[in-house]
Design a protein around this motif. Structure first.
Motif, PDB file in Angstrom:
ATOM      1  N   MET A   1       0.870  -1.154   0.000  1.00 58.53           N
ATOM      2  CA  MET A   1       0.000   0.000   0.000  1.00 58.53           C
ATOM      3  C   MET A   1       0.913   1.211   0.000  1.00 58.53           C
ATOM      4  N   ALA A   2       0.725   2.105  -0.952  1.00 60.31           N
ATOM      5  CA  ALA A   2       1.623   3.254  -1.072  1.00 60.31           C
ATOM      6  C   ALA A   2       0.829   4.540  -1.207  1.00 60.31           C
ATOM      7  N   GLU A   3       1.349   5.591  -0.590  1.00 57.43           N
ATOM      8  CA  GLU A   3       0.858   6.941  -0.833  1.00 57.43           C
ATOM      9  C   GLU A   3       1.921   7.658  -1.645  1.00 57.43           C
ATOM     10  N   VAL A   4       1.551   8.058  -2.862  1.00 59.05           N
ATOM     11  CA  VAL A   4       2.497   8.694  -3.774  1.00 59.05           C
ATOM     12  C   VAL A   4       2.154  10.170  -3.897  1.00 59.05           C
ATOM     13  N   ASP A   5       3.119  11.015  -3.556  1.00 63.44           N
ATOM     14  CA  ASP A   5       2.958  12.464  -3.704  1.00 63.44           C
ATOM     15  C   ASP A   5       3.362  12.823  -5.127  1.00 63.44           C
ATOM     16  N   LEU A   6       2.380  13.196  -5.924  1.00 65.34           N
ATOM     17  CA  LEU A   6       2.617  13.447  -7.341  1.00 65.34           C
ATOM     18  C   LEU A   6       2.995  14.892  -7.636  1.00 65.34           C
ATOM     19  N   ARG A   7       3.312  15.645  -6.599  1.00 65.16           N
ATOM     20  CA  ARG A   7       3.700  17.046  -6.792  1.00 65.16           C
ATOM     21  C   ARG A   7       5.207  17.258  -6.708  1.00 65.16           C
ATOM     22  N   VAL A   8       5.919  16.241  -6.196  1.00 66.09           N
ATOM     23  CA  VAL A   8       7.361  16.395  -5.961  1.00 66.09           C
ATOM     24  C   VAL A   8       8.092  15.114  -6.322  1.00 66.09           C
ATOM     25  N   ARG A   9       9.190  15.238  -7.061  1.00 66.73           N
ATOM     26  CA  ARG A   9      10.095  14.117  -7.302  1.00 66.73           C
ATOM     27  C   ARG A   9      11.323  14.306  -6.431  1.00 66.73           C
ATOM     28  N   THR A  10      11.881  13.181  -5.937  1.00 62.80           N
ATOM     29  CA  THR A  10      13.087  13.246  -5.119  1.00 62.80           C
ATOM     30  C   THR A  10      14.168  12.348  -5.717  1.00 62.80           C
ATOM     31  N   THR A  11      15.382  12.534  -5.225  1.00 64.71           N
ATOM     32  CA  THR A  11      16.518  11.782  -5.762  1.00 64.71           C
ATOM     33  C   THR A  11      16.423  10.299  -5.472  1.00 64.71           C
ATOM     34  N   THR A  12      15.684   9.929  -4.425  1.00 63.58           N
ATOM     35  CA  THR A  12      15.594   8.527  -4.029  1.00 63.58           C
ATOM     36  C   THR A  12      14.215   7.926  -4.273  1.00 63.58           C
ATOM     37  N   GLY A  13      13.241   8.749  -4.674  1.00 63.08           N
ATOM     38  CA  GLY A  13      11.884   8.249  -4.877  1.00 63.08           C
ATOM     39  C   GLY A  13      11.126   8.067  -3.575  1.00 63.08           C
ATOM     40  N   ASP A  14      11.664   8.631  -2.478  1.00 67.14           N
ATOM     41  CA  ASP A  14      11.015   8.529  -1.174  1.00 67.14           C
ATOM     42  C   ASP A  14      11.255   9.822  -0.404  1.00 67.14           C
ATOM     43  N   PRO A  15      10.717   9.957   0.828  1.00 64.01           N
ATOM     44  CA  PRO A  15      10.856  11.217   1.565  1.00 64.01           C
ATOM     45  C   PRO A  15      12.271  11.535   2.017  1.00 64.01           C
ATOM     46  N   GLU A  16      13.168  10.551   1.973  1.00 64.76           N
ATOM     47  CA  GLU A  16      14.514  10.747   2.490  1.00 64.76           C
ATOM     48  C   GLU A  16      15.456  11.383   1.476  1.00 64.76           C
ATOM     49  N   GLY A  17      15.028  11.485   0.226  1.00 68.47           N
ATOM     50  CA  GLY A  17      15.881  12.058  -0.806  1.00 68.47           C
ATOM     51  C   GLY A  17      15.734  13.562  -0.924  1.00 68.47           C
ATOM     52  N   GLU A  18      16.628  14.164  -1.686  1.00 68.12           N
ATOM     53  CA  GLU A  18      16.558  15.597  -1.951  1.00 68.12           C
ATOM     54  C   GLU A  18      15.541  15.867  -3.052  1.00 68.12           C
ATOM     55  N   GLN A  19      14.883  17.004  -2.936  1.00 68.47           N
ATOM     56  CA  GLN A  19      13.858  17.366  -3.915  1.00 68.47           C
ATOM     57  C   GLN A  19      14.498  17.680  -5.261  1.00 68.47           C
ATOM     58  N   LEU A  20      13.965  17.061  -6.317  1.00 62.02           N
ATOM     59  CA  LEU A  20      14.440  17.316  -7.672  1.00 62.02           C
ATOM     60  C   LEU A  20      13.631  18.413  -8.347  1.00 62.02           C
ATOM     61  N   ASP A  21      12.324  18.315  -8.235  1.00 61.40           N
ATOM     62  CA  ASP A  21      11.462  19.325  -8.840  1.00 61.40           C
ATOM     63  C   ASP A  21      10.091  19.294  -8.181  1.00 61.40           C
ATOM     64  N   GLU A  22       9.386  20.404  -8.305  1.00 63.82           N
ATOM     65  CA  GLU A  22       8.028  20.531  -7.789  1.00 63.82           C
ATOM     66  C   GLU A  22       7.129  20.994  -8.922  1.00 63.82           C
ATOM     67  N   HIS A  23       5.963  20.420  -9.028  1.00 63.39           N
ATOM     68  CA  HIS A  23       5.092  20.704 -10.162  1.00 63.39           C
ATOM     69  C   HIS A  23       3.639  20.455  -9.773  1.00 63.39           C
ATOM     70  N   ASP A  24       2.746  20.854 -10.667  1.00 63.06           N
ATOM     71  CA  ASP A  24       1.326  20.607 -10.429  1.00 63.06           C
ATOM     72  C   ASP A  24       1.033  19.121 -10.563  1.00 63.06           C
ATOM     73  N   ALA A  25       0.151  18.631  -9.715  1.00 68.01           N
ATOM     74  CA  ALA A  25      -0.259  17.225  -9.791  1.00 68.01           C
ATOM     75  C   ALA A  25      -1.125  17.019 -11.039  1.00 68.01           C
ATOM     76  N   PRO A  26      -1.084  15.837 -11.620  1.00 67.34           N
ATOM     77  CA  PRO A  26      -1.904  15.567 -12.810  1.00 67.34           C
ATOM     78  C   PRO A  26      -3.383  15.491 -12.464  1.00 67.34           C
ATOM     79  N   GLU A  27      -4.204  15.667 -13.468  1.00 64.99           N
ATOM     80  CA  GLU A  27      -5.631  15.427 -13.302  1.00 64.99           C
ATOM     81  C   GLU A  27      -5.849  13.920 -13.144  1.00 64.99           C
TER      82      GLU A  27
END
Length: 222
Positions: free
Chosen positions: A74-100
């Motif tokens: 079961m996963a909660e995926v935040d579609l507004r931010v990408r990180t270097t590791t794909g999880d909360p422990e990584g550095e933010q790569l970019d921030e964007h609007d979530a898709p429809e």
């Protein structure tokens, strides 16, 4: 001739890992309690929670068989931010609007079945003889290899505020963080609920499931 203590108890131990400690810390805790040789059938990242299947005593010789089992998350995926590791422990790569929602559902459709995705930078895969996560912690940038991953089931449970709640059944070696990254986000939370026929609701570190019982359950799902 008596069986060496290090090979008993033999069987499977189910643990519910909390967020924070590594899977190896859980293995070490169980090994210290039982005094037996102890291994695992697939680790979880420190931020993740859920089912760890631990192999005790003689069962450690069957690690490969248990490692190949499908796993449900079961996963909660935040579609507004990408990180270097794909999880909360990584550095933010970019921030964007979530898709429809319709855009998200179309993206999910393309991630079912066999897919080829990059392995996350913070993983145990070896790059030039070194674990990728160690290189990442050292700040060494490497091009991560891709891997064919298998997504048997991928269901969108809810979607609100840019957070998608997903139910995934995946094959061995599949990284949910890679799927989150492919969707343009990162795993905010991740919980493993099943490994083959074993369920997190059964987790009880004080109980050793006899190896014969565990193997019987494996046979029943094939």
């Amino acid at each position: 001739m008596p069986v060496p203590k290090a090979l008993e108890p033999t069987g499977v131990i189910l643990a519910d890992k909390p967020a924070g400690p590594s899977s190896f810390a859980v293995v070490a805790r169980v090994r210290a309690r039982t005094g037996a040789k102890t291994g695992h059938a697939g680790t979880l990242d420190p931020f993740a929670t859920g089912l760890l299947v631990l192999l005790s005593g003689r069962a450690t010789s069957l690690q490969d068989r248990f490692m190949k089992l499908d796993k449900r998350y079961m996963a909660e995926v935040d579609l507004r931010v990408r990180t270097t590791t794909g999880d909360p422990e990584g550095e933010q790569l970019d921030e964007h609007d979530a898709p429809e929602r319709h855009e998200l559902e179309a993206a999910l459709a393309g991630l079912r079945g066999e897919i080829e995705l990059p392995i996350p930078a913070a993983s145990a895969v070896k790059i030039r003889g070194e674990r990728a996560y160690r290189l990442h912690r050292q700040g060494v940038a490497v091009e991560m290899p891709t891997r064919v991953m298998r997504v048997h089931e991928l269901e969108l449970l809810s979607y609100a505020g840019g957070i998608a709640r997903l139910d995934l059944l995946v094959g061995s070696g599949t990284y949910v963080r890679s799927i989150a990254d492919a969707l343009g986000g990162h795993c905010a939370t991740l919980r493993r609920t099943e490994v083959g026929p074993f369920r997190v609701e059964e987790a009880d570190e004080s109980r050793v499931v006899p190896l014969e019982d565990a193997l019987s359950r494996l046979a029943s799902v094939r």
